[in-house]
Design an enzyme around this catalytic site. Structure first.
Site, PDB file in Angstrom:
ATOM      1  N   ASN A 118      41.231  19.733  81.808  1.00  0.00           N
ATOM      2  CA  ASN A 118      41.148  18.941  83.292  1.00  0.00           C
ATOM      3  C   ASN A 118      40.895  20.000  83.571  1.00  0.00           C
ATOM      4  O   ASN A 118      40.495  19.480  85.216  1.00  0.00           O
ATOM      5  CB  ASN A 118      42.903  18.321  83.609  1.00  0.00           C
ATOM      6  CG  ASN A 118      43.652  19.446  84.092  1.00  0.00           C
ATOM      7  OD1 ASN A 118      43.517  20.748  82.871  1.00  0.00           O
ATOM      8  ND2 ASN A 118      45.472  19.463  83.821  1.00  0.00           N
TER       9      ASN A 118
ATOM     10  N   GLU B  82      51.704  26.303  78.849  1.00  0.00           N
ATOM     11  CA  GLU B  82      52.036  26.062  80.133  1.00  0.00           C
ATOM     12  C   GLU B  82      50.892  24.045  79.359  1.00  0.00           C
ATOM     13  O   GLU B  82      50.146  24.013  79.043  1.00  0.00           O
ATOM     14  CB  GLU B  82      50.771  25.820  80.964  1.00  0.00           C
ATOM     15  CG  GLU B  82      50.999  27.626  81.579  1.00  0.00           C
ATOM     16  CD  GLU B  82      52.073  28.082  82.632  1.00  0.00           C
ATOM     17  OE1 GLU B  82      52.506  26.511  82.403  1.00  0.00           O
ATOM     18  OE2 GLU B  82      51.900  28.497  82.663  1.00  0.00           O
TER      19      GLU B  82
ATOM     20  N   CYS C  21      48.663  17.975  85.414  1.00  0.00           N
ATOM     21  CA  CYS C  21      50.433  18.331  84.455  1.00  0.00           C
ATOM     22  C   CYS C  21      51.166  18.411  85.137  1.00  0.00           C
ATOM     23  O   CYS C  21      51.918  18.055  84.247  1.00  0.00           O
ATOM     24  CB  CYS C  21      49.822  19.566  83.601  1.00  0.00           C
ATOM     25  SG  CYS C  21      49.488  21.224  84.783  1.00  0.00           S
TER      26      CYS C  21
ATOM     27  N   GLU D  95      52.063  31.042  84.982  1.00  0.00           N
ATOM     28  CA  GLU D  95      51.390  31.709  85.383  1.00  0.00           C
ATOM     29  C   GLU D  95      51.319  32.689  86.598  1.00  0.00           C
ATOM     30  O   GLU D  95      52.579  31.726  87.014  1.00  0.00           O
ATOM     31  CB  GLU D  95      50.174  30.873  85.070  1.00  0.00           C
ATOM     32  CG  GLU D  95      49.775  30.436  83.363  1.00  0.00           C
ATOM     33  CD  GLU D  95      48.590  30.224  82.340  1.00  0.00           C
ATOM     34  OE1 GLU D  95      48.640  29.137  83.474  1.00  0.00           O
ATOM     35  OE2 GLU D  95      47.857  30.656  82.323  1.00  0.00           O
TER      36      GLU D  95
HETATM   37  P1  NDP Z   1      45.415  19.657  74.049  1.00  0.00           P
HETATM   38  O1  NDP Z   1      46.943  19.832  73.812  1.00  0.00           O
HETATM   39  O2  NDP Z   1      44.622  18.262  73.067  1.00  0.00           O
HETATM   40  O3  NDP Z   1      44.475  20.733  74.164  1.00  0.00           O
HETATM   41  C1  NDP Z   1      44.269  22.007  74.330  1.00  0.00           C
HETATM   42  C2  NDP Z   1      43.552  22.695  73.357  1.00  0.00           C
HETATM   43  O4  NDP Z   1      43.745  23.645  72.278  1.00  0.00           O
HETATM   44  C3  NDP Z   1      42.287  22.608  73.523  1.00  0.00           C
HETATM   45  O5  NDP Z   1      40.916  23.530  73.843  1.00  0.00           O
HETATM   46  C4  NDP Z   1      42.878  22.134  72.272  1.00  0.00           C
HETATM   47  O6  NDP Z   1      40.901  21.917  71.791  1.00  0.00           O
HETATM   48  C5  NDP Z   1      43.563  23.536  71.779  1.00  0.00           C
HETATM   49  N1  NDP Z   1      44.434  22.851  70.356  1.00  0.00           N
HETATM   50  C6  NDP Z   1      44.554  21.690  69.691  1.00  0.00           C
HETATM   51  N2  NDP Z   1      45.168  22.102  68.724  1.00  0.00           N
HETATM   52  C7  NDP Z   1      45.164  23.403  68.097  1.00  0.00           C
HETATM   53  C8  NDP Z   1      45.844  23.620  66.886  1.00  0.00           C
HETATM   54  N3  NDP Z   1      46.439  22.886  66.298  1.00  0.00           N
HETATM   55  N4  NDP Z   1      45.618  25.366  67.839  1.00  0.00           N
HETATM   56  C9  NDP Z   1      45.561  25.921  68.314  1.00  0.00           C
HETATM   57  N5  NDP Z   1      44.436  25.401  69.211  1.00  0.00           N
HETATM   58  C10 NDP Z   1      44.616  23.442  69.179  1.00  0.00           C
HETATM   59  O7  NDP Z   1      45.199  18.924  74.998  1.00  0.00           O
HETATM   60  P2  NDP Z   1      44.481  18.310  76.334  1.00  0.00           P
HETATM   61  O8  NDP Z   1      42.828  19.354  75.970  1.00  0.00           O
HETATM   62  O9  NDP Z   1      44.401  16.722  75.780  1.00  0.00           O
HETATM   63  O10 NDP Z   1      44.929  18.953  77.528  1.00  0.00           O
HETATM   64  C11 NDP Z   1      45.900  18.198  78.217  1.00  0.00           C
HETATM   65  C12 NDP Z   1      46.814  18.142  77.704  1.00  0.00           C
HETATM   66  O11 NDP Z   1      47.137  19.185  78.786  1.00  0.00           O
HETATM   67  C13 NDP Z   1      48.486  17.099  78.267  1.00  0.00           C
HETATM   68  O12 NDP Z   1      49.716  16.933  78.221  1.00  0.00           O
HETATM   69  C14 NDP Z   1      48.260  18.003  79.579  1.00  0.00           C
HETATM   70  O13 NDP Z   1      50.254  17.976  80.627  1.00  0.00           O
HETATM   71  C15 NDP Z   1      48.310  19.637  79.759  1.00  0.00           C
HETATM   72  N6  NDP Z   1      47.752  20.288  80.413  1.00  0.00           N
HETATM   73  C16 NDP Z   1      49.276  21.381  80.927  1.00  0.00           C
HETATM   74  C17 NDP Z   1      48.600  22.414  82.223  1.00  0.00           C
HETATM   75  C18 NDP Z   1      50.134  23.179  82.566  1.00  0.00           C
HETATM   76  O14 NDP Z   1      49.289  24.536  83.075  1.00  0.00           O
HETATM   77  N7  NDP Z   1      51.048  22.909  82.580  1.00  0.00           N
HETATM   78  C19 NDP Z   1      47.586  22.287  82.681  1.00  0.00           C
HETATM   79  C20 NDP Z   1      46.832  21.257  82.297  1.00  0.00           C
HETATM   80  C21 NDP Z   1      47.392  20.093  81.216  1.00  0.00           C
HETATM   81  P3  NDP Z   1      40.034  20.770  71.321  1.00  0.00           P
HETATM   82  O15 NDP Z   1      41.510  19.944  72.212  1.00  0.00           O
HETATM   83  O16 NDP Z   1      38.792  20.844  71.469  1.00  0.00           O
HETATM   84  O17 NDP Z   1      40.789  20.214  69.782  1.00  0.00           O
END
Ligand code: NDP
Length: 487
Positions: free
Chosen positions: A152, A249, A283, A461
């Site tokens: 995002n 996060e 988020c 952060e």
């Molecule tokens: P995901 O949890 O699907 O993915 C986050 C990252 O983790 C991606 O780069 C993903 O790779 C990677 N990933 C997935 N599985 C694994 C694993 N088993 N081991 C290591 N890395 C892994 O989140 P989204 O990208 O769909 O983002 C949306 C989510 O992020 C929402 O739930 C939102 O709330 C949260 N978010 C939180 C924020 C915060 O600061 N608290 C800010 C922004 C978003 P890939 O997707 O490339 O497979």
């Protein structure tokens, strides 16, 4: 439209390709067309990235902090200079309107680089008097840190992780979401141009399996993830197995509580920012909007009136205020929740369906949606939707709304609107959330620590707080006298 990078990864100060890795496209969400083709990192590429970080970190840790700060400040200046170009790239990768990316993405990354660049020379230890003897502490880097980003806020997330990590003398290997792989590569180029030694900031692409390999790598000391709660649990478990430090996060389902003395137009503005900015893909969004029943009708009327002014359309047009969702799967998920809201008995005030943008029929556009009369137990009020779907719930009693606001396993953020200052602080005091706002919502300046309570995260952060999560303290006892022993 193409935005093809020179190669998929950036390792040791140069672009690197891994043609045997898993191929994947970057899709422009407004049209559904592929704007770039990349390869996920294979095992050799992952090892090369970590090795390059190990080497880079030695050089960087030996660099005087004030010089480290200068590099970050230079990077901040370049990010600002190239803000338009970077914003256009971010818009292509995420679909977020240029109106937003011009002010909220590379620009906030620049703020972050500037903040930690300015802090660099102040990261000192302390002197502890112990009678004739004394002790002192040193703040030392952790080593190689892995950053894993969500889709995002791609460049902002990369900067929020890189800047505090680098200022403490660490190196980083960053894996963007495969949905938005492009801008982290630009950040790597900019850091090199700003004078960062080769290998100190590396980018590798790939899906979760690449992230998991980085987390488990024996030469990695720490992992910082921005992502969903489910991914956070997996990554924290894997990091725990190897006893690595983590910052998480994660997601939220945050409450925004509007009391009957609130300024209605400001409260409506905050509810709009808390639900529709970035097409609801934030988020910290305040997706459970608790409105005092005395002002509910006035609030909903004004909200519907103002939501009708949203401009959906070509994200590259600066008049557009709402772009498409980031991907087809996110589009389908959000439409599913819109249908669910009606099935569960919530009252649809506006939106509720996909949006037709005539010039972009293949885009992942949905209407900004408001449900009223939402009940606490409904799934739309309990699950993170990550799209422009606002749930409005009624309340009458302060203690009751606090209990309901806290009735979730998540605790990323919360907001309160009231003109009564004592009530504002009393309510905030009882809300279980890491980041709170009084009479505004979703402002996250780099000076303010950001992170979640409960399942929304581990660590913080931004602000001085992030330094604690990217450094370790060495305590040194200095004996000024003799040494006594029992025999
Ligand atoms: P995901 O949890 O699907 O993915 C986050 C990252 O983790 C991606 O780069 C993903 O790779 C990677 N990933 C997935 N599985 C694994 C694993 N088993 N081991 C290591 N890395 C892994 O989140 P989204 O990208 O769909 O983002 C949306 C989510 O992020 C929402 O739930 C939102 O709330 C949260 N978010 C939180 C924020 C915060 O600061 N608290 C800010 C922004 C978003 P890939 O997707 O490339 O497979």
């Amino acid at each position: 439209m193409r935005a093809q990078p020179k190669a998929s990864h950036y390792i040791g100060g140069a672009y690197v390709e891994s043609p045997d890795g898993h191929p994947f496209p970057s899709i422009y969400p407004a049209t559904g067309e592929a704007i770039a083709s990349l390869f996920g990192a294979d095992e050799t590429t992952i090892n090369d990235a970590v090795q390059s970080a190990v080497e880079g970190q030695k050089v960087w840790a030996a660099t005087p902090p004030v010089e480290r700060g200068r590099v970050l400040l230079k990077a901040a200046a370049i990010l600002r200079e190239r803000n338009r170009e970077l914003s256009e790239l971010e818009t292509l990768d995420t679909g977020k309107p240029l109106q937003e990316t011009l002010i909220a993405d590379a620009a906030s990354g620049a703020d972050c680089m500037e903040y930690y660049g300015g802090l660099a020379a102040t990261l000192t230890g302390e002197h502890i008097a112990l009678g004739d003897s004394f002790a002192y502490t040193k703040r030392e880097p952790l080593g190689v840190c892995v950053g894993i980003g969500a889709w995002n806020y791609p460049i902002q997330i990369a900067c929020w992780k890189a800047a505090p990590a680098l200022v403490c003398g660490n190196a980083m290997v960053f894996k963007p979401s495969e949905v938005t792989p492009l801008s982290a590569l630009k950040l790597a180029e900019i850091l090199t141009e700003a004078g960062l030694p080769n290998g100190v900031f590396n980018v590798v692409q790939g899906y979760g399996d690449v992230g998991a390999q980085l987390v488990a790598h024996p030469d990695v000391a720490k992992v910082s993830l921005t992502g969903s709660v489910d991914t956070g649990a997996k990554v924290a478990a894997l990091a725990g197995e190897h006893l690595k430090k983590t910052t998480m996060e994660l997601g939220g389902k945050s409450p925004l509580i509007i009391f009957d003395d609130a300024d209605i137009d400001n409260a409506v503005s905050a509810a709009i920012n808390a639900n529709f900015y970035s097409t609801g893909q934030i988020c910290s969004n305040g997706t459970r909007v608790f409105v005092h029943s005395k002002i509910k009708d006035a609030f909903l009327a004004r909200l519907a009136e103002r939501t009708a002014n949203a401009v959906l359309g070509d994200p590259m047009d600066e008049a557009t205020s709402i772009g498409p969702l980031v991907s087809k799967s996110q589009f389908e998920k959000v439409l599913g929740y819109m249908a669910l809201g009606t099935q569960e008995g919530a009252r649809l005030v506006c939106g509720g369906d996909k949006a037709d943008v005539a010039s972009m029929p293949e885009g992942f556009f949905v209407q900004p949606t408001v449900f009223a009369d939402v009940k606490d137990k409904m799934r739309i009020a309990r699950e993170e939707i990550f799209g422009p779907v606002m749930c409005v719930l009624d309340f009458e009693d302060e203690a009751d709304v606090i209990e309901r606001a806290n009735d979730t396993t998540l605790g990323l953020a919360a907001g309160v609107f009231t003109k009564d200052i004592q009530r504002a602080h009393r309510v905030i005091d009882q809300l279980q959330a890491g980041t709170c706002w009084i009479n505004t919502y979703n402002l996250t300046p780099v000076e303010m620590p950001f992170g979640g309570y409960k399942k929304s995260g581990i660590g913080r952060e931004n602000g001085h707080a992030a330094i604690e999560y990217y450094s370790q303290i060495k305590s040194v006892y200095v004996e000024m006298g003799g040494v006594e022993a029992a025999f």
